[in-house]
Design a protein around this motif. Structure first.
Motif, PDB file in Angstrom:
ATOM      1  N   ARG A  12       0.838  -1.220   0.000  1.00 44.68           N
ATOM      2  CA  ARG A  12       0.000   0.000   0.000  1.00 44.68           C
ATOM      3  C   ARG A  12       0.867   1.262   0.000  1.00 44.68           C
ATOM      4  NH1 ARG A  12      -0.446   3.996   2.661  1.00 44.68           N
ATOM      5  NH2 ARG A  12       1.096   3.089   4.067  1.00 44.68           N
ATOM      6  N   ARG A  13       0.475   2.232  -0.786  1.00 44.05           N
ATOM      7  CA  ARG A  13       1.153   3.533  -0.783  1.00 44.05           C
ATOM      8  C   ARG A  13       0.103   4.650  -0.733  1.00 44.05           C
ATOM      9  NH1 ARG A  13       6.036   4.737  -2.675  1.00 44.05           N
ATOM     10  NH2 ARG A  13       5.489   6.652  -1.582  1.00 44.05           N
ATOM     11  N   SER A  14       0.516   5.807  -0.314  1.00 42.56           N
ATOM     12  CA  SER A  14      -0.360   6.979  -0.363  1.00 42.56           C
ATOM     13  C   SER A  14      -0.400   7.479  -1.798  1.00 42.56           C
ATOM     14  CB  SER A  14       0.190   8.088   0.540  1.00 42.56           C
ATOM     15  OG  SER A  14       0.141   7.685   1.881  1.00 42.56           O
ATOM     16  N   ARG A  16      -1.400  10.196  -4.606  1.00 41.28           N
ATOM     17  CA  ARG A  16      -1.641  11.647  -4.686  1.00 41.28           C
ATOM     18  C   ARG A  16      -1.907  12.118  -6.111  1.00 41.28           C
ATOM     19  NH1 ARG A  16       2.387  10.984  -0.662  1.00 41.28           N
ATOM     20  NH2 ARG A  16       1.660  11.621   1.409  1.00 41.28           N
ATOM     21  N   TYR A  77      -5.963  16.293  -3.622  1.00 41.14           N
ATOM     22  CA  TYR A  77      -5.263  15.939  -4.870  1.00 41.14           C
ATOM     23  C   TYR A  77      -6.212  15.571  -6.009  1.00 41.14           C
ATOM     24  CZ  TYR A  77      -1.572  15.517  -1.363  1.00 41.14           C
ATOM     25  OH  TYR A  77      -0.715  15.751  -0.313  1.00 41.14           O
ATOM     26  N   CYS A 117      -5.380   8.081   0.227  1.00 40.81           N
ATOM     27  CA  CYS A 117      -4.366   8.769   1.049  1.00 40.81           C
ATOM     28  C   CYS A 117      -5.056   9.341   2.287  1.00 40.81           C
ATOM     29  CB  CYS A 117      -3.737   9.906   0.240  1.00 40.81           C
ATOM     30  SG  CYS A 117      -2.350  10.728   1.075  1.00 40.81           S
ATOM     31  N   TRP A 118      -4.400   9.190   3.424  1.00 37.38           N
ATOM     32  CA  TRP A 118      -4.897   9.823   4.664  1.00 37.38           C
ATOM     33  C   TRP A 118      -4.700  11.322   4.524  1.00 37.38           C
ATOM     34  CZ3 TRP A 118      -4.493   7.298  10.050  1.00 37.38           C
ATOM     35  CH2 TRP A 118      -4.835   8.211  11.065  1.00 37.38           C
ATOM     36  N   ILE A 119      -5.755  12.096   4.687  1.00 37.38           N
ATOM     37  CA  ILE A 119      -5.652  13.551   4.649  1.00 37.38           C
ATOM     38  C   ILE A 119      -6.041  14.098   6.022  1.00 37.38           C
ATOM     39  CG2 ILE A 119      -6.356  15.682   3.479  1.00 37.38           C
ATOM     40  CD1 ILE A 119      -4.839  13.651   1.646  1.00 37.38           C
ATOM     41  N   HIS A 120      -5.147  14.891   6.572  1.00 40.09           N
ATOM     42  CA  HIS A 120      -5.305  15.332   7.966  1.00 40.09           C
ATOM     43  C   HIS A 120      -6.087  16.658   8.077  1.00 40.09           C
ATOM     44  CE1 HIS A 120      -4.328  13.531  11.662  1.00 40.09           C
ATOM     45  NE2 HIS A 120      -3.674  14.553  12.155  1.00 40.09           N
ATOM     46  N   ARG A 121      -5.953  17.313   9.199  1.00 39.58           N
ATOM     47  CA  ARG A 121      -6.603  18.608   9.510  1.00 39.58           C
ATOM     48  C   ARG A 121      -8.128  18.488   9.626  1.00 39.58           C
ATOM     49  NH1 ARG A 121      -2.688  18.958   5.993  1.00 39.58           N
ATOM     50  NH2 ARG A 121      -4.116  18.703   4.258  1.00 39.58           N
ATOM     51  N   LEU A 163       7.934   2.139   0.207  1.00 42.65           N
ATOM     52  CA  LEU A 163       9.081   2.900   0.702  1.00 42.65           C
ATOM     53  C   LEU A 163       9.932   2.014   1.602  1.00 42.65           C
ATOM     54  CD1 LEU A 163       7.265   6.214   1.716  1.00 42.65           C
ATOM     55  CD2 LEU A 163       8.754   5.852  -0.286  1.00 42.65           C
ATOM     56  N   ARG A 165      11.867   0.745   4.790  1.00 44.27           N
ATOM     57  CA  ARG A 165      11.567   0.908   6.223  1.00 44.27           C
ATOM     58  C   ARG A 165      12.843   1.199   6.993  1.00 44.27           C
ATOM     59  NH1 ARG A 165       6.283   1.921   6.456  1.00 44.27           N
ATOM     60  NH2 ARG A 165       6.447   2.162   4.211  1.00 44.27           N
TER      61      ARG A 165
HETATM   62  C1  FMN Z   1      -1.708  10.738  10.723  1.00 38.41           C
HETATM   63  C2  FMN Z   1      -1.375  10.912   9.266  1.00 38.41           C
HETATM   64  C3  FMN Z   1      -1.628  12.115   8.637  1.00 38.41           C
HETATM   65  C4  FMN Z   1      -1.362  12.271   7.284  1.00 38.41           C
HETATM   66  N1  FMN Z   1      -1.713  13.428   6.660  1.00 38.41           N
HETATM   67  C5  FMN Z   1      -1.495  13.570   5.343  1.00 38.41           C
HETATM   68  C6  FMN Z   1      -1.946  14.731   4.652  1.00 38.41           C
HETATM   69  O1  FMN Z   1      -2.598  15.609   5.220  1.00 38.41           O
HETATM   70  N2  FMN Z   1      -1.665  14.830   3.329  1.00 38.41           N
HETATM   71  C7  FMN Z   1      -0.971  13.865   2.653  1.00 38.41           C
HETATM   72  O2  FMN Z   1      -0.741  14.023   1.458  1.00 38.41           O
HETATM   73  N3  FMN Z   1      -0.564  12.734   3.279  1.00 38.41           N
HETATM   74  C8  FMN Z   1      -0.810  12.565   4.585  1.00 38.41           C
HETATM   75  N4  FMN Z   1      -0.451  11.395   5.213  1.00 38.41           N
HETATM   76  C9  FMN Z   1       0.230  10.334   4.450  1.00 38.41           C
HETATM   77  C10 FMN Z   1       1.713  10.216   4.825  1.00 38.41           C
HETATM   78  O3  FMN Z   1       2.406  11.341   4.341  1.00 38.41           O
HETATM   79  C11 FMN Z   1       2.261   8.902   4.234  1.00 38.41           C
HETATM   80  O4  FMN Z   1       1.587   7.816   4.819  1.00 38.41           O
HETATM   81  C12 FMN Z   1       3.756   8.749   4.464  1.00 38.41           C
HETATM   82  O5  FMN Z   1       4.483   9.739   3.763  1.00 38.41           O
HETATM   83  C13 FMN Z   1       4.280   7.374   4.039  1.00 38.41           C
HETATM   84  O6  FMN Z   1       3.961   7.123   2.673  1.00 38.41           O
HETATM   85  P1  FMN Z   1       3.101   5.847   2.236  1.00 38.41           P
HETATM   86  O7  FMN Z   1       1.745   5.965   2.883  1.00 38.41           O
HETATM   87  O8  FMN Z   1       3.050   5.932   0.740  1.00 38.41           O
HETATM   88  O9  FMN Z   1       3.824   4.628   2.708  1.00 38.41           O
HETATM   89  C14 FMN Z   1      -0.747  11.212   6.556  1.00 38.41           C
HETATM   90  C15 FMN Z   1      -0.505   9.995   7.203  1.00 38.41           C
HETATM   91  C16 FMN Z   1      -0.832   9.836   8.522  1.00 38.41           C
HETATM   92  C17 FMN Z   1      -0.621   8.490   9.174  1.00 38.41           C
END
Ligand code: FMN
Length: 174
Positions: A12-14, A16, A77, A117-121, A163, A165
Motif C-alpha cells: 500500500r502507498r499513499s 496523490r 489531490y 491517502c490519509w488527509i489530515h486537519r 518505501l 523501512r
Molecule cells: C496521521 C497521518 C496524517 C497524514 N496526513 C497527510 C496529509 O494531510 N496529506 C498527505 O498528502 N498525506 C498525509 N499522510 C500520508 C503520509 O504522508 C504517508 O503515509 C507517508 O508519507 C508514508 O507514505 P506511504 O503511505 O506511501 O507509505 C498522513 C498519514 C498519517 C498516518
C-alpha cells in the motif's frame, strides 16, 4: 489467501494523483465496510464515516480543509471521493478508534485497486464553526470531533513502490 492479505499490507502507498472518474458506489461501500469492521476500544463503535461524492460539497470540504493548510492546492489531490472520519469524544479511545478505521480503509482501497491517502486537519475542520454546522446538518452530536479523512479514487500516474523501512525498530525478546 493469507499471503494476499500480507501483500496488500506491504505494498500500500499513499496515492496523490487520481483519475477524474468517480469511484463506483459498490467499491466505495466495500471501503466503508472495512472501516466499520475496524476494532474499537470496548467495541463502542463510536466512529462515524461520512462519504462524500457530490461535487459541490466535496469542493466545499476541500476548501475548508485547505483553509487550515499552508499550501495553495487541493488537499485531496483531485480525488473525486472524500471519506471523513469522525469519532465521539465521550469515548476515551476516540482517536485510536478513528485511526483504526482510517487504516482499514486505506488498506481495503489498495486491495480493491483503488488509490487512497490519509488527509489530515479534519480535527480543525470540524472544530470550526463551518464544520460544526455540517455536524448539525448531518444529525451528528456536538461531541463528535474529526480524526482524519481519506482521499479516494482510481489512481493515475505510475505505480508506486513500497518505501524502504527504517531499521532497528523492532525489539524481539525471544
Ligand atoms: C496521521 C497521518 C496524517 C497524514 N496526513 C497527510 C496529509 O494531510 N496529506 C498527505 O498528502 N498525506 C498525509 N499522510 C500520508 C503520509 O504522508 C504517508 O503515509 C507517508 O508519507 C508514508 O507514505 P506511504 O503511505 O506511501 O507509505 C498522513 C498519514 C498519517 C498516518
Amino acid at each position: 489467501m493469507k499471503q494476499e492479505a500480507m501483500n496488500v499490507l506491504l505494498t500500500r502507498r499513499s496515492v496523490r494523483q487520481y483519475q477524474t472518474r468517480q469511484v463506483s458506489e459498490q467499491e466505495m461501500d466495500q471501503v466503508l465496510q472495512a472501516g466499520l469492521y475496524a476494532p474499537t476500544g470496548k467495541n463502542v463503535q463510536g466512529v462515524e464515516l461520512v462519504a462524500v461524492q457530490e461535487k459541490e460539497l466535496r469542493d466545499r470540504l476541500a476548501a475548508l480543509n485547505k483553509s487550515f493548510w499552508d499550501k495553495d492546492m487541493d488537499p485531496y489531490y483531485g480525488a473525486p471521493t472524500i471519506i471523513l472520519v469522525l469519532a465521539d469524544t465521550v469515548r476515551y479511545t476516540w482517536v485510536e478508534d478513528g485511526s483504526c478505521a482510517l487504516c482499514n480503509m486505506l488498506n481495503a482501497a489498495h486491495a480493491l485497486g483503488l488509490g487512497a491517502c490519509w488527509i489530515h486537519r479534519v480535527r480543525e475542520m470540524f472544530d470550526s464553526e463551518e464544520g460544526r454546522a455540517y455536524l448539525r446538518q448531518w444529525g451528528l452530536p456536538e461531541s463528535m470531533r474529526g480524526v482524519g479523512s481519506v482521499a479516494l479514487g482510481y489512481p493515475a500516474g505510475p505505480e508506486l513502490r513500497p518505501l524502504p523501512r527504517k531499521d532497528g525498530r523492532v525489539i524481539k525478546l525471544l
